[in-house]
Write an enzyme that holds these catalytic residues in place. Structure first.
Site, PDB file in Angstrom:
ATOM      1  N   LYS A 414     -23.624  62.407  -4.082  1.00 57.75           N
ATOM      2  CA  LYS A 414     -23.569  63.475  -5.087  1.00 57.75           C
ATOM      3  C   LYS A 414     -24.167  62.954  -6.386  1.00 57.75           C
ATOM      4  O   LYS A 414     -23.788  61.877  -6.860  1.00 57.75           O
ATOM      5  CB  LYS A 414     -22.110  63.890  -5.281  1.00 57.75           C
ATOM      6  CG  LYS A 414     -21.901  65.126  -6.133  1.00 57.75           C
ATOM      7  CD  LYS A 414     -20.411  65.462  -6.169  1.00 57.75           C
ATOM      8  CE  LYS A 414     -20.147  66.677  -7.052  1.00 57.75           C
ATOM      9  NZ  LYS A 414     -18.688  66.970  -7.135  1.00 57.75           N
ATOM     10  N   HIS A 416     -24.095  64.567  -9.362  1.00 57.44           N
ATOM     11  CA  HIS A 416     -23.479  65.143 -10.550  1.00 57.44           C
ATOM     12  C   HIS A 416     -21.967  64.930 -10.455  1.00 57.44           C
ATOM     13  O   HIS A 416     -21.450  64.451  -9.448  1.00 57.44           O
ATOM     14  CB  HIS A 416     -23.811  66.637 -10.669  1.00 57.44           C
ATOM     15  CG  HIS A 416     -23.349  67.444  -9.494  1.00 57.44           C
ATOM     16  ND1 HIS A 416     -24.034  67.458  -8.303  1.00 57.44           N
ATOM     17  CD2 HIS A 416     -22.251  68.233  -9.326  1.00 57.44           C
ATOM     18  CE1 HIS A 416     -23.388  68.244  -7.443  1.00 57.44           C
ATOM     19  NE2 HIS A 416     -22.310  68.718  -8.045  1.00 57.44           N
TER      20      HIS A 416
END
Length: 528
Positions: A414, A416
């Site tokens: 991921k 973010h």
């Protein structure tokens, strides 16, 4: 052929666990005080040659102790030792008892001295002190010596071994930590220096020296090391070790993976050959008694089926997760049963599943002698392991008051928010339990193990729902679960195994003899 594969093959071919020590004490050579080094050397050689010639039909390996040869003299000590090694018949491994322990170029030089065919002593394996860590062991079992092996000192037979090796650290003893490391370092050696020239490449590179004089320590070391690590158990005979107690504590479940070294008991006998045969037969008798006792207990306990295992099997049948019938597996085998954990798909089923996992964990070696779990975090590998790990954490807390961390990974990183691929409790420098449903090939578990090692976490075990307990192939005696436990050096705990399914069918009024017969035949053909 790798050293421990040689040991295994030799042991099976002559049905023996006897290791013959070659210790030419100068006091036993009947030499006058004024004798020359040449006379000492020749007497030591003849002393050993007599033993070898008489005992080789019964010896799994020979263990010359370097100290007694070095004491002969600076000119001929090592020369005599090499003469003795050359006198040992081909096909019988030579374990050089040197107990080395150093690092870097010094360790590499010791390895050359022990192993080199031309200028060294041409040994197949050695004894080592592991207290300076992996880099003191590495040169003896990797690189150009990847086919060699070593027994590391774990819990030796002398009373003074308690001064250090019995020290307690983080709910375990130092010797139990060493036993665990033997597996971990073997795995590391195999990864660094794979051997591709024969089928023994997966054999362990390291074994353990654990004194037969301390059966309790021998049992603890076996538990920590697992089923596939060979243990050298000195102390039977002259040092007072009890053979029956040692075999009960140190043999693996197959009645193997332990060598009993004897030196003076053979060398001082009027007929060394007859004494070696007597010792071999005595060891085999003790071995048979241990196996018979285990079989008896298994029969009396109904294959050890516990209440939580019975509950697990029954609600798995109720949910349609477990079915009996005829099913063609991916392997091509026709199985009389099928297990699909994806069908645990209701709140009640998942609740019961979590309780079964927790009960199996608390009944296993993942709990120490003080009743505390040996892990800090439960890790659920994506994707199936995520929900399973959460269930296990909740059930451990609810049913046993055990509060551990929970973490899982993403398949894709991921970029973010919190970022990365790991979510949940920190696992850095923590002890971690991996949870999954089944082990088919073991790929997911090995990937999880590598991921955890990369972040400096310590994987300490694996928890699964069902262990099919069957050979990967008819030529391979190990199951996928056994291979994972051996390769990674950690226990794999299951809620139930094929023997429990068989026992359930034996006592259940809901299934006829035909179903039991099919499962029994399948286990007989493919079971481990």
């Amino acid at each position: 052929m790798c050293f421990f594969h040689q040991i295994t093959t030799r042991s099976q071919s002559i049905n023996s666990l006897l290791c013959i020590g070659l210790d030419p004490h100068l006091k036993e050579l009947s030499l006058p005080p004024t004798c020359t080094e040449e006379e000492r050397a020749e007497a030591a050689y003849q002393f050993c040659k007599r033993i070898i010639d008489a005992t080789h039909p019964h010896a799994v390996c020979y263990k010359p102790n370097a100290a007694f040869f070095e004491a002969i003299g600076t000119k001929l000590g090592c020369v005599t030792l090499r003469r003795v090694v050359d006198a040992i018949p081909d096909g019988i491994p030579v374990l050089l008892d040197v107990k080395r322990g150093d690092i870097g170029s010094t360790a590499a030089a010791y390895a050359d001295a022990c192993y080199d065919d031309t200028d060294g002593l041409k040994a197949d394996g050695v004894t080592l002190s592991p207290l300076m860590g992996w880099d003191s062991v590495q040169p003896f079992v990797t690189g150009k010596y990847a086919d060699k092996g070593a027994f590391v000192l774990c819990k030796t037979s002398n009373p003074g071994s308690n001064d250090l090796l019995a020290l307690t650290l983080q709910n375990t003893t130092l010797f139990e930590k060493i036993a665990h490391l033997a597996n971990e370092w073997s795995h590391k050696a195999q990864a660094q220096s794979p051997v591709s020239f024969d089928t023994s490449s997966s054999s362990p590179r390291l074994g353990l020296v654990v004194g037969a004089t301390d059966p309790q320590a021998l049992s603890a070391a076996r538990k920590a090391a697992g089923q596939d690590i060979w243990i050298l158990a000195p102390g039977v005979g002259a040092q007072g070790g009890d053979l029956d107690a040692a075999c009960k504590a140190g043999l693996n479940d197959q009645g193997s993976c332990m060598l009993i070294p004897v030196s003076r008991g053979v060398s001082r006998a009027s007929d060394p050959g007859a004494e070696a045969q007597k010792l071999k037969e005595g060891i085999n008798a003790a071995r048979s008694a241990v196996l018979s006792s285990k079989e008896e207990k298994s029969e009396q306990s109904g294959s050890g089926i516990a209440a939580y295992q019975k509950d697990f099997i029954e609600f798995s049948l109720k949910e349609g997760v477990l079915k009996f019938g005829s099913f063609v597996l991916k392997s091509g085998r026709t199985s009389p049963y099928f297990f699909n954990a994806g069908l645990f798909s209701s709140g009640s089923a998942l609740h019961k599943l979590g309780k079964s996992y927790a009960a199996s964990i608390m009944a296993s070696e993942l709990v120490d002698k003080d009743g505390k779990v040996t892990f800090d975090v439960v890790f659920g590998p994506a994707y199936k392991g995520i929900s399973l790990g959460a269930l296990v954490c909740a059930a451990l807390y609810n049913d046993f008051g055990v509060d551990t961390g929970f973490a899982y990974n993403r398949k894709e990183a991921k970029d973010h928010g919190e970022g990365g691929i790991l979510v949940g409790a920190s696992m850095v420098k923590k002890r971690v339990l991996i949870v999954d449903d089944v082990i088919s090939a073991g790929t997911a578990i090995r990937e999880s193990y590598a991921l955890l090692e990369k972040i400096e976490a310590t994987p300490v075990g694996v928890s699964i729902a069902l262990d099919r307990a069957e050979k990967r192939s008819l030529e391979d005696p190990l199951s996928a679960v056994q291979a994972v436990a051996r390769d990674l050096g950690i226990p794999v705990v299951s809620i139930a195994r094929l023997p429990q399914l068989q026992e359930y069918l034996r006592v259940s009024p809901d299934y006829d003899e035909d179903v039991l017969k099919l499962v029994t035949e399948y286990r007989s053909k493919y079971g481990v």
